[in-house]
Scaffold this motif. Structure first.
Motif, PDB file in Angstrom:
ATOM      1  N   VAL A  91     -25.237 -22.648  21.436  1.00  0.00           N
ATOM      2  CA  VAL A  91     -26.403 -23.304  22.060  1.00  0.00           C
ATOM      3  C   VAL A  91     -26.217 -24.710  21.743  1.00  0.00           C
ATOM      4  N   TRP A  92     -26.650 -25.452  22.621  1.00  0.00           N
ATOM      5  CA  TRP A  92     -26.381 -26.891  22.401  1.00  0.00           C
ATOM      6  C   TRP A  92     -27.757 -27.725  23.012  1.00  0.00           C
ATOM      7  N   LYS A  93     -28.310 -28.836  22.563  1.00  0.00           N
ATOM      8  CA  LYS A  93     -29.275 -29.601  23.393  1.00  0.00           C
ATOM      9  C   LYS A  93     -28.462 -30.692  24.329  1.00  0.00           C
ATOM     10  N   CYS A  94     -28.657 -30.994  25.378  1.00  0.00           N
ATOM     11  CA  CYS A  94     -28.057 -31.551  26.317  1.00  0.00           C
ATOM     12  C   CYS A  94     -28.453 -33.071  26.249  1.00  0.00           C
ATOM     13  N   VAL A  95     -27.716 -33.742  25.305  1.00  0.00           N
ATOM     14  CA  VAL A  95     -27.899 -35.095  25.271  1.00  0.00           C
ATOM     15  C   VAL A  95     -26.490 -35.861  25.216  1.00  0.00           C
ATOM     16  N   PRO A  96     -26.329 -37.106  25.260  1.00  0.00           N
ATOM     17  CA  PRO A  96     -25.206 -37.910  25.228  1.00  0.00           C
ATOM     18  C   PRO A  96     -24.234 -37.561  24.072  1.00  0.00           C
ATOM     19  N   SER A  97     -25.009 -37.389  23.183  1.00  0.00           N
ATOM     20  CA  SER A  97     -23.863 -37.162  21.930  1.00  0.00           C
ATOM     21  C   SER A  97     -23.519 -35.591  21.985  1.00  0.00           C
ATOM     22  N   SER A  98     -23.898 -34.800  22.817  1.00  0.00           N
ATOM     23  CA  SER A  98     -23.313 -33.677  22.923  1.00  0.00           C
ATOM     24  C   SER A  98     -21.830 -33.328  23.560  1.00  0.00           C
TER      25      SER A  98
ATOM     26  N   GLY B 228     -22.069 -31.259  35.379  1.00  0.00           N
ATOM     27  CA  GLY B 228     -21.296 -31.853  34.346  1.00  0.00           C
ATOM     28  C   GLY B 228     -21.739 -33.557  34.272  1.00  0.00           C
ATOM     29  N   ALA B 229     -22.534 -33.922  35.252  1.00  0.00           N
ATOM     30  CA  ALA B 229     -22.846 -35.432  35.254  1.00  0.00           C
ATOM     31  C   ALA B 229     -24.329 -35.413  34.689  1.00  0.00           C
ATOM     32  N   GLY B 230     -24.445 -36.482  33.878  1.00  0.00           N
ATOM     33  CA  GLY B 230     -25.558 -36.701  32.980  1.00  0.00           C
ATOM     34  C   GLY B 230     -26.050 -35.841  32.070  1.00  0.00           C
ATOM     35  N   HIS B 231     -27.245 -35.879  31.469  1.00  0.00           N
ATOM     36  CA  HIS B 231     -27.760 -34.972  30.592  1.00  0.00           C
ATOM     37  C   HIS B 231     -29.129 -34.923  30.766  1.00  0.00           C
ATOM     38  N   CYS B 232     -29.730 -33.658  30.848  1.00  0.00           N
ATOM     39  CA  CYS B 232     -31.024 -33.086  31.298  1.00  0.00           C
ATOM     40  C   CYS B 232     -32.068 -33.128  29.845  1.00  0.00           C
ATOM     41  N   GLY B 233     -31.686 -33.164  28.649  1.00  0.00           N
ATOM     42  CA  GLY B 233     -32.289 -33.162  27.608  1.00  0.00           C
ATOM     43  C   GLY B 233     -32.996 -31.793  27.371  1.00  0.00           C
ATOM     44  N   GLY B 234     -32.446 -30.681  28.117  1.00  0.00           N
ATOM     45  CA  GLY B 234     -32.921 -29.373  27.919  1.00  0.00           C
ATOM     46  C   GLY B 234     -31.873 -28.694  26.773  1.00  0.00           C
ATOM     47  N   VAL B 235     -32.314 -27.380  26.753  1.00  0.00           N
ATOM     48  CA  VAL B 235     -31.373 -26.614  25.721  1.00  0.00           C
ATOM     49  C   VAL B 235     -30.675 -25.658  26.572  1.00  0.00           C
ATOM     50  N   HIS B 236     -29.171 -25.784  26.418  1.00  0.00           N
ATOM     51  CA  HIS B 236     -28.481 -24.660  27.270  1.00  0.00           C
ATOM     52  C   HIS B 236     -27.856 -23.624  26.293  1.00  0.00           C
ATOM     53  N   SER B 237     -27.401 -22.547  26.916  1.00  0.00           N
ATOM     54  CA  SER B 237     -26.674 -21.365  25.899  1.00  0.00           C
ATOM     55  C   SER B 237     -25.730 -20.826  26.878  1.00  0.00           C
ATOM     56  N   ASP B 238     -24.584 -20.486  26.334  1.00  0.00           N
ATOM     57  CA  ASP B 238     -23.702 -19.707  27.200  1.00  0.00           C
ATOM     58  C   ASP B 238     -22.576 -18.934  26.163  1.00  0.00           C
TER      59      ASP B 238
ATOM     60  N   ARG C 140     -33.634 -30.208   4.513  1.00  0.00           N
ATOM     61  CA  ARG C 140     -32.459 -31.214   4.200  1.00  0.00           C
ATOM     62  C   ARG C 140     -32.053 -31.871   5.456  1.00  0.00           C
ATOM     63  N   ASP C 141     -31.705 -33.268   5.468  1.00  0.00           N
ATOM     64  CA  ASP C 141     -31.179 -34.034   6.758  1.00  0.00           C
ATOM     65  C   ASP C 141     -32.581 -34.040   7.864  1.00  0.00           C
ATOM     66  N   ALA C 142     -33.761 -33.914   7.015  1.00  0.00           N
ATOM     67  CA  ALA C 142     -34.836 -33.877   7.973  1.00  0.00           C
ATOM     68  C   ALA C 142     -35.291 -35.646   8.312  1.00  0.00           C
ATOM     69  N   ALA C 143     -35.800 -35.907   9.385  1.00  0.00           N
ATOM     70  CA  ALA C 143     -36.271 -37.347   9.727  1.00  0.00           C
ATOM     71  C   ALA C 143     -37.739 -37.168  10.514  1.00  0.00           C
ATOM     72  N   MET C 144     -38.121 -38.376  10.658  1.00  0.00           N
ATOM     73  CA  MET C 144     -39.332 -38.496  11.299  1.00  0.00           C
ATOM     74  C   MET C 144     -39.243 -38.673  12.874  1.00  0.00           C
ATOM     75  N   PHE C 145     -38.227 -39.241  13.339  1.00  0.00           N
ATOM     76  CA  PHE C 145     -38.113 -39.289  14.525  1.00  0.00           C
ATOM     77  C   PHE C 145     -36.738 -38.502  15.171  1.00  0.00           C
ATOM     78  N   CYS C 146     -36.660 -38.381  16.393  1.00  0.00           N
ATOM     79  CA  CYS C 146     -35.596 -37.636  16.866  1.00  0.00           C
ATOM     80  C   CYS C 146     -34.452 -38.663  17.342  1.00  0.00           C
ATOM     81  N   ARG C 147     -33.189 -38.442  17.559  1.00  0.00           N
ATOM     82  CA  ARG C 147     -32.050 -39.277  17.948  1.00  0.00           C
ATOM     83  C   ARG C 147     -32.531 -40.108  18.962  1.00  0.00           C
TER      84      ARG C 147
END
Length: 329
Positions: free
Chosen positions: A125-132, A141-151, A314-321
């Protein structure tokens, strides 16, 4: 005098029975079903009466035979587990299956490791962001939708790479329900899909993600036998001994390609609507928890965009990446 050729299938069957007995499981060879319409090469019985009917099939068997024998086993409360050694085996994805290496009987009898090369997968399971490191399932395979994918992926393609599963592992885990069979239909088609063995924890998470409380059907449709066709090509008489792969002269195409199943996508990482956690559905919360790798109670809203993120612990933050990148300009 030349030694007698022994059947690798027989030694695989003996190895399964011996492994089950060593683990304290019930095990018998050549066990017919109550109606005697089929015989399990090895029947392993686990806690609570769980029965796994191992079918060692190292030669071609028609798809209709695989389907008929599998359905007959299920009707007698036996979970079929077919074993192949060939990536072109017609039983692949027509019933719960596992593929091992093609090896001489002496290696099987001598205890050489038998790695499950196909038919066993792990959920990713992964979040579809540029860092993934994973590509987007919705944009080819082109771009990132910001959704959550699983396979579902074979162990070597997981991130991080998962442990290889051996025959002995599957003997134990299938009988104790640590590993379970799952059928995943292809996207856009309920008539075809993938059969696989998966960790039970991954199966539970998958059901949470797709909103299914019960297992998906094991045998949705009976398929016809493979057609025999004439390709109008000359026979390839080149010796292929020792080579891997599929050649024009082969009778059947490769069925075990090790490719992902097509996956499931939650449209986007759910926002915490109106800051009210009760408005987040169980499926959305499970997806966010799996994608972010944290327990559900550590989830919270990004202070900027409101999407669920690892807000507590642990490793929490106030803002998302994404918001941190924008704010840091």
């Amino acid at each position: 005098m030349r030694g007698l050729q022994r059947d690798p299938r027989e030694f695989t069957k003996e190895r399964i029975v011996e492994t089950a007995s060593r683990y304290g499981l019930g095990a018998e060879a050549e066990v017919p079903t109550a109606n005697r319409r089929s015989i399990s090469d090895a029947l392993v019985t686990g806690p609570g009466g769980i029965r796994i009917g191992w079918e060692i099939q190292y030669h071609h068997l028609s798809p209709s035979s695989v389907h008929r024998r599998s359905v007959n086993a299920v009707q007698h409360d036996i979970t079929p587990l077919w074993v192949a050694k060939d990536r072109t085996a017609s039983l692949i994805d027509r019933a719960p299956w596992a593929r091992v290496d093609d090896m001489p009987w002496k290696n099987i009898a001598g205890g050489k490791e038998m790695v499950i090369r196909g038919g066993y997968r792990y959920l990713q399971v992964w979040k579809c962001v540029p860092s993934s490191n994973r590509h987007c399932l919705l944009s080819d395979g082109a771009g990132h939708c910001g959704g959550v994918h699983s396979d579902w992926f074979v162990p070597a393609l997981c991130e991080p790479e998962k442990r290889a599963v051996h025959l002995e592992d599957l003997v134990l885990e299938s009988a104790t329900r640590e590993s379970v069979p799952v059928y995943v239909p292809n996207r856009g088609s309920g008539r075809a899909g993938r059969h696989m063995w998966v960790p039970s924890a991954d199966c539970e998470r998958w059901r949470e993600l797709i909103g299914e409380e019960e297992p998906l059907p094991d045998f949705p449709v009976q398929e016809g036998d493979d057609e025999i066709t004439f390709a109008e090509q000359e026979v390839d008489r080149t010796c292929r001994a020792g080579e891997e792969g599929w050649f024009v002269s082969d009778a059947r195409p490769i069925r075990d390609l090790g490719q992902p199943t097509g996956g499931f996508t939650l449209a986007r990482m759910p926002a915490q609507r109106s800051r009210n956690p009760m408005l987040i559905t169980a499926v959305e919360r499970a997806a966010a928890s799996a994608a972010l790798g944290c327990p559900p109670w550590e989830l919270g809203p990004c202070s900027e965009c409101g999407q669920l993120m690892r807000r507590y612990g642990r490793d929490a933050a106030m803002f998302c990446r994404v918001c941190r990148a924008v704010l840091n300009g």
